[in-house]
Design a protein around this motif. Structure first.
Motif, PDB file in Angstrom:
ATOM      1  N   ALA A 251       0.899  -1.011  -0.090  1.00  0.00           N
ATOM      2  CA  ALA A 251      -0.032  -0.061  -0.022  1.00  0.00           C
ATOM      3  C   ALA A 251       1.003   1.169  -0.009  1.00  0.00           C
ATOM      4  CB  ALA A 251      -0.962  -0.067   1.067  1.00  0.00           C
ATOM      5  N   MET A 252       1.983   1.299   0.753  1.00  0.00           N
ATOM      6  CA  MET A 252       2.830   2.346   0.749  1.00  0.00           C
ATOM      7  C   MET A 252       4.133   2.059   1.568  1.00  0.00           C
ATOM      8  SD  MET A 252       0.802   4.154   4.047  1.00  0.00           S
ATOM      9  CE  MET A 252       1.745   5.849   3.639  1.00  0.00           C
ATOM     10  N   ARG A 253       5.139   2.711   1.148  1.00  0.00           N
ATOM     11  CA  ARG A 253       6.582   2.695   1.912  1.00  0.00           C
ATOM     12  C   ARG A 253       6.936   4.069   2.218  1.00  0.00           C
ATOM     13  NH1 ARG A 253      10.976  -0.469  -0.642  1.00  0.00           N
ATOM     14  NH2 ARG A 253       9.299  -2.086  -0.859  1.00  0.00           N
ATOM     15  N   PHE A 254       7.862   4.299   3.183  1.00  0.00           N
ATOM     16  CA  PHE A 254       8.427   5.583   3.447  1.00  0.00           C
ATOM     17  C   PHE A 254       9.804   5.276   4.128  1.00  0.00           C
ATOM     18  CE2 PHE A 254       5.597   4.675   7.012  1.00  0.00           C
ATOM     19  CZ  PHE A 254       6.443   4.736   8.077  1.00  0.00           C
ATOM     20  N   PRO A 255      10.827   6.138   3.893  1.00  0.00           N
ATOM     21  CA  PRO A 255      12.136   5.851   4.531  1.00  0.00           C
ATOM     22  C   PRO A 255      11.952   6.211   6.051  1.00  0.00           C
ATOM     23  CG  PRO A 255      11.730   8.092   3.319  1.00  0.00           C
ATOM     24  CD  PRO A 255      10.621   7.471   3.151  1.00  0.00           C
ATOM     25  N   ARG A 256      12.954   5.468   6.631  1.00  0.00           N
ATOM     26  CA  ARG A 256      12.938   5.802   8.194  1.00  0.00           C
ATOM     27  C   ARG A 256      14.446   5.416   8.662  1.00  0.00           C
ATOM     28  NH1 ARG A 256      10.384   2.832  12.862  1.00  0.00           N
ATOM     29  NH2 ARG A 256       8.327   3.057  11.681  1.00  0.00           N
ATOM     30  N   ASP A 257      15.141   6.327   9.207  1.00  0.00           N
ATOM     31  CA  ASP A 257      16.446   5.931   9.714  1.00  0.00           C
ATOM     32  C   ASP A 257      17.402   5.112   8.635  1.00  0.00           C
ATOM     33  OD1 ASP A 257      15.712   7.279  12.035  1.00  0.00           O
ATOM     34  OD2 ASP A 257      14.811   5.247  12.905  1.00  0.00           O
ATOM     35  N   GLY A 258      17.645   5.601   7.459  1.00  0.00           N
ATOM     36  CA  GLY A 258      18.302   5.055   6.397  1.00  0.00           C
ATOM     37  C   GLY A 258      17.704   3.715   5.815  1.00  0.00           C
ATOM     38  N   ALA A 259      16.330   3.291   6.147  1.00  0.00           N
ATOM     39  CA  ALA A 259      15.884   2.085   5.530  1.00  0.00           C
ATOM     40  C   ALA A 259      14.552   2.625   5.234  1.00  0.00           C
ATOM     41  CB  ALA A 259      15.933   1.123   6.789  1.00  0.00           C
ATOM     42  N   PHE A 260      13.494   1.398   5.077  1.00  0.00           N
ATOM     43  CA  PHE A 260      12.117   1.859   4.692  1.00  0.00           C
ATOM     44  C   PHE A 260      11.423   1.008   5.590  1.00  0.00           C
ATOM     45  CE2 PHE A 260      14.104   2.764   0.423  1.00  0.00           C
ATOM     46  CZ  PHE A 260      13.237   3.842   0.177  1.00  0.00           C
ATOM     47  N   VAL A 261      10.116   1.450   5.803  1.00  0.00           N
ATOM     48  CA  VAL A 261       9.128   0.880   6.463  1.00  0.00           C
ATOM     49  C   VAL A 261       7.991   0.639   5.322  1.00  0.00           C
ATOM     50  CG1 VAL A 261       7.093   1.350   8.162  1.00  0.00           C
ATOM     51  CG2 VAL A 261       9.231   2.217   8.655  1.00  0.00           C
ATOM     52  N   VAL A 262       7.287  -0.384   5.104  1.00  0.00           N
ATOM     53  CA  VAL A 262       6.456  -1.075   4.098  1.00  0.00           C
ATOM     54  C   VAL A 262       5.219  -1.286   4.995  1.00  0.00           C
ATOM     55  CG1 VAL A 262       6.148  -2.431   2.363  1.00  0.00           C
ATOM     56  CG2 VAL A 262       8.326  -1.649   2.620  1.00  0.00           C
ATOM     57  N   GLY A 263       3.864  -0.584   4.284  1.00  0.00           N
ATOM     58  CA  GLY A 263       2.727  -1.021   4.712  1.00  0.00           C
ATOM     59  C   GLY A 263       2.043  -2.044   3.626  1.00  0.00           C
ATOM     60  N   LEU A 264       1.616  -3.076   4.099  1.00  0.00           N
ATOM     61  CA  LEU A 264       1.159  -3.829   3.243  1.00  0.00           C
ATOM     62  C   LEU A 264      -0.471  -3.912   3.532  1.00  0.00           C
ATOM     63  CD1 LEU A 264       3.178  -7.016   3.401  1.00  0.00           C
ATOM     64  CD2 LEU A 264       3.463  -5.177   1.778  1.00  0.00           C
ATOM     65  N   CYS A 265      -1.334  -4.171   2.567  1.00  0.00           N
ATOM     66  CA  CYS A 265      -2.685  -4.073   2.510  1.00  0.00           C
ATOM     67  C   CYS A 265      -3.466  -5.307   1.881  1.00  0.00           C
ATOM     68  CB  CYS A 265      -3.485  -2.825   1.983  1.00  0.00           C
ATOM     69  SG  CYS A 265      -3.286  -2.854   0.396  1.00  0.00           S
ATOM     70  N   GLY A 266      -4.643  -5.674   2.542  1.00  0.00           N
ATOM     71  CA  GLY A 266      -5.583  -6.417   2.019  1.00  0.00           C
ATOM     72  C   GLY A 266      -6.342  -5.776   0.663  1.00  0.00           C
ATOM     73  N   PRO A 267      -7.606  -6.514   0.346  1.00  0.00           N
ATOM     74  CA  PRO A 267      -8.315  -6.020  -0.691  1.00  0.00           C
ATOM     75  C   PRO A 267      -9.113  -4.554  -0.532  1.00  0.00           C
ATOM     76  CG  PRO A 267      -9.012  -8.174  -0.202  1.00  0.00           C
ATOM     77  CD  PRO A 267      -7.941  -7.798   0.705  1.00  0.00           C
ATOM     78  N   ASP A 268      -9.097  -4.207   0.795  1.00  0.00           N
ATOM     79  CA  ASP A 268      -9.545  -2.875   1.346  1.00  0.00           C
ATOM     80  C   ASP A 268      -8.811  -1.685   1.161  1.00  0.00           C
ATOM     81  OD1 ASP A 268      -7.911  -3.214   3.466  1.00  0.00           O
ATOM     82  OD2 ASP A 268      -9.418  -2.872   4.829  1.00  0.00           O
ATOM     83  N   GLY A 269      -7.410  -2.102   0.782  1.00  0.00           N
ATOM     84  CA  GLY A 269      -6.273  -0.988   0.648  1.00  0.00           C
ATOM     85  C   GLY A 269      -5.878  -0.633   1.646  1.00  0.00           C
ATOM     86  N   ALA A 270      -6.188  -0.532   2.835  1.00  0.00           N
ATOM     87  CA  ALA A 270      -5.651   0.253   4.240  1.00  0.00           C
ATOM     88  C   ALA A 270      -4.570  -0.720   4.479  1.00  0.00           C
ATOM     89  CB  ALA A 270      -6.996  -0.043   5.178  1.00  0.00           C
TER      90      ALA A 270
END
Length: 129
Positions: free
Chosen positions: A31-50
């Motif tokens: 669903a999304m990703r953003f940088p944090r402290d030299g790495a990334f945080v990745v948000g995964l979602c199901g069919p609802d997109g959240a």
């Protein structure tokens, strides 16, 4: 019941690739990703997109096995998760089957993710007795 869960992993890219490939039959996607402290945080979602399942870099400290169960839309989807996991070389803890000790309609597969966590795809069906 849960709004979201976040898991600290040793390699965010490897963990994201594992979850996106193995659990694709359940509709899980990035669903999304953003940088944090030299790495990334990745948000995964199901069919609802959240984004409800988050992967972030480990901050160290003691580690414990985590268990996460993802809801599957069908038994066929559980079987497909198993097929993909085997094809990718993931450790299969328990092949897909009915788990009557949980309840008669509980059908699941249990796997290890790249960080050793116990992850599951489960279809829970109501069974009339």
């Amino acid at each position: 019941m849960l709004d979201h869960i976040a898991v600290q992993v040793s390699d965010v890219e490897a963990a994201a690739a594992f979850y996106l490939r193995v659990f694709a039959p359940l509709g899980i996607r990035e669903a999304m990703r953003f940088p944090r402290d030299g790495a990334f945080v990745v948000g995964l979602c199901g069919p609802d997109g959240a984004p409800r399942f988050w992967l972030g870099p480990s901050t160290g400290g003691p580690s414990r096995e985590l268990h996460v169960a993802f809801a599957a839309p069908s038994r066929d989807a559980v079987d497909e998760v198993h097929r993909i996991a085997v094809a990718t070389g993931a450790e299969v803890l328990h092949a897909p089957r009915v788990w009557p000790e949980y309840h008669p309609g509980y059908y699941g597969v249990f796997l290890r993710d790249p960080d050793g966590n116990n992850v599951e795809a489960v279809r829970q069906e109501r069974v009339e007795t």
